[in-house]
Design a protein around this motif. Structure first.
Motif, short mmCIF file in Angstrom:
data_model
loop_
_atom_site.label_atom_id
_atom_site.label_comp_id
_atom_site.label_asym_id
_atom_site.label_seq_id
_atom_site.Cartn_x
_atom_site.Cartn_y
_atom_site.Cartn_z
N LEU A 72 0.86 -1.28 0.11
CA LEU A 72 -0.13 0.06 0.21
C LEU A 72 1.02 1.27 0.07
CD1 LEU A 72 -3.02 -1.15 2.37
CD2 LEU A 72 -3.17 -0.38 0.04
N ARG A 73 1.97 1.14 0.54
CA ARG A 73 3.12 2.44 0.55
C ARG A 73 3.48 2.83 -0.83
NH1 ARG A 73 7.39 0.59 5.13
NH2 ARG A 73 5.92 0.19 6.95
N GLY A 79 -4.74 5.79 -6.00
CA GLY A 79 -4.44 4.26 -6.39
C GLY A 79 -3.37 4.02 -7.73
N ARG A 80 -2.82 4.92 -7.96
CA ARG A 80 -1.80 4.93 -8.83
C ARG A 80 -0.34 4.71 -8.17
NH1 ARG A 80 -2.14 8.30 -13.93
NH2 ARG A 80 0.22 8.36 -13.77
N MET A 81 0.51 3.63 -8.83
CA MET A 81 1.79 3.35 -8.08
C MET A 81 2.78 4.45 -8.63
SD MET A 81 4.19 0.04 -8.88
CE MET A 81 3.45 -1.38 -8.27
N THR A 156 -4.46 -13.89 -5.01
CA THR A 156 -4.39 -14.43 -3.44
C THR A 156 -5.25 -13.59 -2.52
OG1 THR A 156 -2.52 -12.90 -3.16
CG2 THR A 156 -1.79 -15.08 -4.13
N PRO A 157 -5.41 -14.04 -1.23
CA PRO A 157 -6.07 -13.25 -0.53
C PRO A 157 -5.46 -11.92 -0.05
CG PRO A 157 -5.79 -15.60 0.49
CD PRO A 157 -5.01 -15.58 -0.63
N GLU A 158 -4.05 -11.78 -0.18
CA GLU A 158 -3.48 -10.55 0.01
C GLU A 158 -3.77 -9.85 -1.17
OE1 GLU A 158 -2.02 -13.48 0.58
OE2 GLU A 158 -1.52 -13.33 2.65
N ALA A 159 -3.76 -10.11 -2.32
CA ALA A 159 -4.10 -9.64 -3.60
C ALA A 159 -5.43 -8.89 -3.53
CB ALA A 159 -3.74 -10.15 -4.76
N ARG A 165 -8.63 -2.41 -0.77
CA ARG A 165 -8.18 -1.33 -0.04
C ARG A 165 -8.03 -0.01 -1.20
NH1 ARG A 165 -4.64 -3.78 5.05
NH2 ARG A 165 -6.12 -5.17 5.59
N LEU A 166 -7.24 -0.50 -2.10
CA LEU A 166 -6.99 0.64 -3.12
C LEU A 166 -8.26 1.23 -3.72
CD1 LEU A 166 -3.83 -1.18 -5.14
CD2 LEU A 166 -4.00 0.92 -3.41
N LYS A 167 -9.36 0.42 -3.84
CA LYS A 167 -10.24 0.82 -4.44
C LYS A 167 -11.15 1.98 -3.49
CE LYS A 167 -13.59 -1.56 -7.13
NZ LYS A 167 -14.28 -2.67 -7.44
N GLU A 168 -10.91 1.48 -2.09
CA GLU A 168 -11.67 2.17 -0.93
C GLU A 168 -10.93 3.72 -0.73
OE1 GLU A 168 -11.11 -0.39 2.27
OE2 GLU A 168 -12.95 -1.53 1.72
#
Length: 169
Positions: A72-73, A79-81, A156-159, A165-168
């Protein structure tokens, strides 16, 4: 006359088949343990015992919160890297949102893939992401590099948590 569907939940198929086999002991020829397990799985609507094992609900293993936090950092509030993570595990995790943007079951040109990647980046290295998608087996390309295709798989569950979280944001 219709049959009522009665769901059957067996916590331990192995113990269930042993018990079933013992109860069938009055017959002349009994199937072995593996054959009984296959019969029970087929009776439950699965192709075989391996199919039954693969279909079992995922256990409630906790998410790798550290990897998720590190992933997330590298994304901004939109939501852009904005930078590439240094940890390989986190790199693979950060590729999933880009994988999700690619159309399923569709061939794409390198240009189309680049447009998808550039739209999610605020730094100028979409080539790194494109190669990483291939390296992490999220995307495949032809030998000449003309056709790209997303590899269909379950995130994966993490993905899933990262994308949520990025969508939120």
């Amino acid at each position: 006359m219709s049959k009522d569907v009665i769901p059957l939940y067996v916590a331990d198929v192995s113990a269930f088949t042993k018990t079933l086999r013992k109860s069938l002991s009055d017959q002349d020829k009994l199937p072995g343990h593996a054959a009984m397990m296959a019969l029970v799985a087929k009776a439950a609507g699965f192709q075989n015992h391996q199919h039954l094992k693969a279909a079992k609900p995922a256990d409630d293993t906790p998410l790798d919160e550290l990897a998720l936090k590190r992933a997330l950092r590298v994304f901004d509030d939109t939501g852009r890297m904005f930078r590439w993570p240094k940890w390989t595990k986190v790199q693979g995790l950060c590729l999933w949102p880009f994988w999700a943007r690619m159309p399923a079951h569709q061939d794409m040109s390198e240009k189309e893939v680049n447009e998808i990647l550039k739209s999610g980046l605020s730094f100028d290295d979409h080539v790194l992401l494109r190669r990483s998608l291939i390296d992490h087996k999220l995307c495949e390309r032809t030998i000449d590099g003309r056709v790209y295709r997303r590899i269909e798989q379950r995130p994966t569950p993490e993905a899933l948590a990262l994308m949520k979280r990025l969508k939120e944001r």
